[in-house]
Design a protein around this motif. Structure first.
Motif, PDB file in Angstrom:
ATOM      1  N   LYS B  31      19.780 -11.708  -7.856  1.00 41.84           N
ATOM      2  CA  LYS B  31      18.338 -11.875  -7.132  1.00 41.84           C
ATOM      3  C   LYS B  31      17.493 -12.787  -7.471  1.00 41.84           C
ATOM      4  O   LYS B  31      16.623 -13.369  -7.354  1.00 41.84           O
ATOM      5  CB  LYS B  31      18.061  -9.817  -6.960  1.00 41.84           C
ATOM      6  N   ARG B  97       6.666 -14.828  -5.100  1.00 41.95           N
ATOM      7  CA  ARG B  97       7.170 -13.968  -4.971  1.00 41.95           C
ATOM      8  C   ARG B  97       6.388 -13.115  -3.691  1.00 41.95           C
ATOM      9  O   ARG B  97       7.541 -12.594  -2.596  1.00 41.95           O
ATOM     10  CB  ARG B  97       6.208 -12.995  -5.443  1.00 41.95           C
ATOM     11  N   ARG B 200      -1.495  -1.509  -5.728  1.00 38.96           N
ATOM     12  CA  ARG B 200      -1.042  -3.025  -6.022  1.00 38.96           C
ATOM     13  C   ARG B 200       0.696  -2.716  -5.972  1.00 38.96           C
ATOM     14  O   ARG B 200       1.649  -3.341  -5.411  1.00 38.96           O
ATOM     15  CB  ARG B 200      -1.012  -3.240  -7.983  1.00 38.96           C
ATOM     16  N   VAL B 201       0.631  -1.190  -6.239  1.00 35.32           N
ATOM     17  CA  VAL B 201       2.261  -0.504  -6.456  1.00 35.32           C
ATOM     18  C   VAL B 201       2.861  -1.123  -5.376  1.00 35.32           C
ATOM     19  O   VAL B 201       3.939  -1.209  -4.224  1.00 35.32           O
ATOM     20  CB  VAL B 201       2.968   0.562  -7.293  1.00 35.32           C
ATOM     21  N   LEU B 202       2.140  -0.542  -4.424  1.00 37.22           N
ATOM     22  CA  LEU B 202       2.860  -0.439  -3.500  1.00 37.22           C
ATOM     23  C   LEU B 202       2.608  -1.479  -1.786  1.00 37.22           C
ATOM     24  O   LEU B 202       3.503  -2.351  -1.287  1.00 37.22           O
ATOM     25  CB  LEU B 202       1.937   0.808  -1.790  1.00 37.22           C
ATOM     26  N   LYS B 204       3.370  -4.346  -3.544  1.00 40.97           N
ATOM     27  CA  LYS B 204       4.335  -5.349  -3.684  1.00 40.97           C
ATOM     28  C   LYS B 204       6.084  -4.650  -3.916  1.00 40.97           C
ATOM     29  O   LYS B 204       6.493  -5.494  -2.979  1.00 40.97           O
ATOM     30  CB  LYS B 204       4.530  -5.245  -5.755  1.00 40.97           C
ATOM     31  N   MET B 205       6.039  -3.378  -3.531  1.00 45.12           N
ATOM     32  CA  MET B 205       7.364  -2.752  -2.490  1.00 45.12           C
ATOM     33  C   MET B 205       6.940  -2.984  -1.616  1.00 45.12           C
ATOM     34  O   MET B 205       8.486  -3.970  -0.832  1.00 45.12           O
ATOM     35  CB  MET B 205       6.980  -0.770  -2.852  1.00 45.12           C
ATOM     36  N   GLU B 209       8.852  -7.261  -2.168  1.00 40.12           N
ATOM     37  CA  GLU B 209       9.868  -6.378  -2.743  1.00 40.12           C
ATOM     38  C   GLU B 209      11.138  -6.296  -0.773  1.00 40.12           C
ATOM     39  O   GLU B 209      11.929  -5.486  -0.835  1.00 40.12           O
ATOM     40  CB  GLU B 209      10.416  -5.252  -3.132  1.00 40.12           C
ATOM     41  N   MET B 211      10.867  -4.049   0.235  1.00 40.09           N
ATOM     42  CA  MET B 211      11.045  -2.348   0.826  1.00 40.09           C
ATOM     43  C   MET B 211      11.735  -1.768   1.853  1.00 40.09           C
ATOM     44  O   MET B 211      10.276  -2.091   2.549  1.00 40.09           O
ATOM     45  CB  MET B 211      11.459  -1.624  -0.081  1.00 40.09           C
ATOM     46  N   ASP B 215      11.951   4.128   2.146  1.00 42.28           N
ATOM     47  CA  ASP B 215      12.241   3.972   0.565  1.00 42.28           C
ATOM     48  C   ASP B 215      11.724   3.938   0.171  1.00 42.28           C
ATOM     49  O   ASP B 215      11.061   5.191  -0.882  1.00 42.28           O
ATOM     50  CB  ASP B 215      13.573   2.460   0.705  1.00 42.28           C
ATOM     51  N   ARG B 218       9.490   7.622   0.059  1.00 41.64           N
ATOM     52  CA  ARG B 218      10.708   8.279  -0.683  1.00 41.64           C
ATOM     53  C   ARG B 218      10.255   8.308  -2.723  1.00 41.64           C
ATOM     54  O   ARG B 218      10.034   9.414  -2.759  1.00 41.64           O
ATOM     55  CB  ARG B 218      11.954   8.375  -0.622  1.00 41.64           C
ATOM     56  N   THR B 219      10.281   7.047  -2.584  1.00 41.61           N
ATOM     57  CA  THR B 219       9.889   7.288  -3.797  1.00 41.61           C
ATOM     58  C   THR B 219       7.772   7.200  -3.981  1.00 41.61           C
ATOM     59  O   THR B 219       7.705   8.078  -5.165  1.00 41.61           O
ATOM     60  CB  THR B 219       9.571   5.257  -4.292  1.00 41.61           C
ATOM     61  N   ALA B 220       7.188   6.845  -3.347  1.00 35.28           N
ATOM     62  CA  ALA B 220       6.118   7.149  -3.270  1.00 35.28           C
ATOM     63  C   ALA B 220       4.994   8.570  -2.870  1.00 35.28           C
ATOM     64  O   ALA B 220       4.221   8.456  -2.609  1.00 35.28           O
ATOM     65  CB  ALA B 220       4.801   6.083  -1.954  1.00 35.28           C
TER      66      ALA B 220
END
Lengths: 306, 258
Positions: B31, B97, B200-202, B204-205, B209, B211, B215, B218-220
């Motif tokens: 990666k 990114r 911000r997390v969402l 970037k996910m 990434e 994602m 997925d 589930r994580t959030a």
């Protein structure tokens, strides 16, 4: 050695507040709503921690897609620290799973230990332990008594396993004798193990033995990792040949008369594609043993093949 | 439990998990475009760290997640440490990114490792990990922001004598382009920083990434339907902010194109 590993999983990136295990629990969706919100907030404030989580989540997704990861049932949760009070139902399940896993592991270990004794296959450590004289090898000892040397493309995979057995015996004897050559010999093991499938775990241990002044303490783990390799018969053959060479150089009649030695010799004599010279060498060691020089020469003949 | 018995259990767990550990290490190395020599080095370090202090890391695991996931987080953390140790505080730019894995690998080869653009493209195409053509890779390079090289690049005496060796940023020295990319990078960083921590997390996910929504859900801990709506809202906010900062419509479309 002091244990400086905190809840951050040994990484300097993760903070004490946001441990590796909390992030893993988030990825596995095993946190409460409040905990999830708190962890997400912390991730949003730390680019480094967020990078770790994103990499880990992507790795987990990759493993799930490729079917690499073991099934994520509670059974695979191992109770590595039982100090935390279990507050939720799944944690109680985990505890039971852990106890069962420990019991199963202990049972397997006992069984495999019994099986080892019954078959007396003779690990490198056991063979060296049976030598009457366990002093260090002389400075002029020929550590590479084979025809093809390292890097030679003619070395077959089977030869690598035999050489691993040979070198494992050298390491074991050096450890028992407190010989400083252990560092070089263990390093040699590391190189050999890197070249065989599944050898990396054992190679890690031998590397530590080579590099760490107290590395010899890791020999028990190295031995066990070695036993996980395939081609155990070839490793045992190499270990026997090297110990036989040492025993012959020390006129160790008792060692050659051990049941494990006799059994290995009979196995060698049954190898179908042996050359006439190898057959004669086996017969000399198994039956005649006219002089110690001839025994040493015969072991040398058998070893050179690899 | 006796210490020796505990050690034996830890060791058997380590050996049992070794295939999983190697998969995670391989994935993380790929990666981040680690060359095979560095990937081998990193793999050794990971194994060493896991067995250090009698498997201290494994012993600390309390079972709050699955063991493979815990290992994935631990190894990802090790990678950060490894990267800092080898290359200092190097991180891919937000722009790289946004453009995905190829852009991250190109940026890394160009500005961290000091390869010329031709060498970087050659490396990526011969590694066989990307299906992009040379033209497409060159187009990506042109979109990357200008960054200072992490360390001086060794240039051979032959190259110095010839005086024509391609330098790392050869395609990036067009001042207009450099200025533009730097401005877009700054606008993107600012727009991301203005989002709430969770958004911000969402973002970037999803956008960095790639994602899947499943997925992420589930994580959030958010239902997928709700997550879709929230992602749409985040994308709209980002677009508005970027346009307001003067980023071209084409760039905005590419940056928030998922």
């Amino acid at each position: 050695m002091p244990d400086t590993t905190g809840p951050n999983g040994g990484s300097e990136v993760l903070s004490q507040r946001l441990s590796a295990e909390r992030i893993a629990a988030l990825i596995d969706a095993r946190v409460s709503d409040e905990e999830r919100d708190a962890i997400m907030r912390q991730l949003g404030e730390s680019d480094e921690a967020l990078d770790v989580m994103l990499d880990a989540a992507a790795a987990v997704a990759y493993m799930n897609q490729s079917g690499v990861s073991p099934d994520r049932s509670d059974e695979d949760i191992i109770p590595l620290s039982l100090v935390t009070k279990r507050r939720t139902r799944w944690r109680a399940v985990t505890f039971v799973g852990i106890s069962a896993a420990l019991a199963a592991t202990a049972l397997v270990m006992v069984r495999s230990s019994r099986a080892r004794n019954a078959e007396a296959v003779g690990t490198p450590g056991e063979m060296v332990a049976a030598l009457t004289d366990q002093s260090a090898l002389p400075a002029d000892w020929n550590y590479n008594p084979w025809n093809a040397q390292r890097g030679d493309p003619s070395i077959r995979d089977s030869a690598l396993y035999v050489r691993i057995g040979v070198r494992a015996v050298d390491v074991e004897l050096a450890a028992r004798a407190g010989d400083t050559a252990i560092s070089r010999l263990a390093s040699d093991m590391d190189v050999l193990l890197e070249r065989v499938p599944g050898g990396s775990a054992a190679s890690v241990f031998y590397r530590r033995v080579a590099e760490d002044p107290n590395g010899a303490e890791l020999l028990p783990q190295a031995r066990r990792a070695l036993q996980t390799l395939s081609m155990a018969d070839l490793i045992a053959l190499g270990a026997w040949l090297e110990t036989a060479r040492i025993a012959a150089s020390r006129h160790d009649e008792k060692w050659f008369n051990l049941a494990v030695s006799q059994r290995m010799l009979r196995r060698i004599s049954e190898i179908g594609d042996s050359s006439p010279a190898e057959k004669a060498a086996t017969g000399e060691i198994l039956r005649d043993r006219s002089t110690w020089d001839s025994v040493a020469t015969s072991v040398g003949v058998l070893l050179r093949r690899w | 439990m006796e210490n020796a018995q505990k050690s034996a259990v830890m060791e058997s767990i380590f050996l049992e998990q070794l295939p999983c550990i190697e998969k995670i290490v391989g994935f993380v190395s790929r990666k981040h475009g680690l060359p095979s020599v560095d990937a081998d080095d990193f793999a050794s370090i990971v194994k060493m760290k896991l067995i250090e202090n009698d498997y201290a890391i494994l012993r600390k695991f309390r079972g709050e997640s699955s063991l493979p996931t815990f290992l994935a987080v631990v190894i990802a953390g090790f990678f950060r440490d490894y990267r800092v140790q080898r290359w200092g505080r190097w991180r891919p730019s937000a722009l790289a990114r946004s453009y995905g894995a190829a852009a991250i690998q190109l940026e890394t080869l160009l500005f961290r490792d000091g390869y010329s653009s031709t060498e970087a493209i050659q490396l990526l195409t011969t590694m066989g990990q990307l299906s992009l053509t040379e033209k497409e890779l060159r187009a990506i390079i042109a979109k990357l922001p200008r960054r200072e090289l992490l360390r001086p690049v060794e240039v051979s005496s032959d190259a110095l004598a010839a005086g024509s060796e391609e330098t790392p940023q050869v395609e990036l020295v067009d001042p207009a382009n450099v200025e533009e990319r730097t401005r877009v990078e700054a606008a993107l960083n600012e727009a991301v920083d203005e989002l709430s921590a969770q958004d911000r997390v969402l973002l970037k996910m999803k956008f960095w990434e790639d994602m899947t929504v499943a997925d992420m859900s589930r994580t959030a801990g958010l239902p997928q339907k709700q997550l879709y709506r929230r992602l749409e809202r985040i994308a709209e906010t980002m677009k508005t902010r970027l346009r307001r900062a003067g980023v071209s419509s084409e760039d905005v479309r590419e940056l928030i194109a998922h």
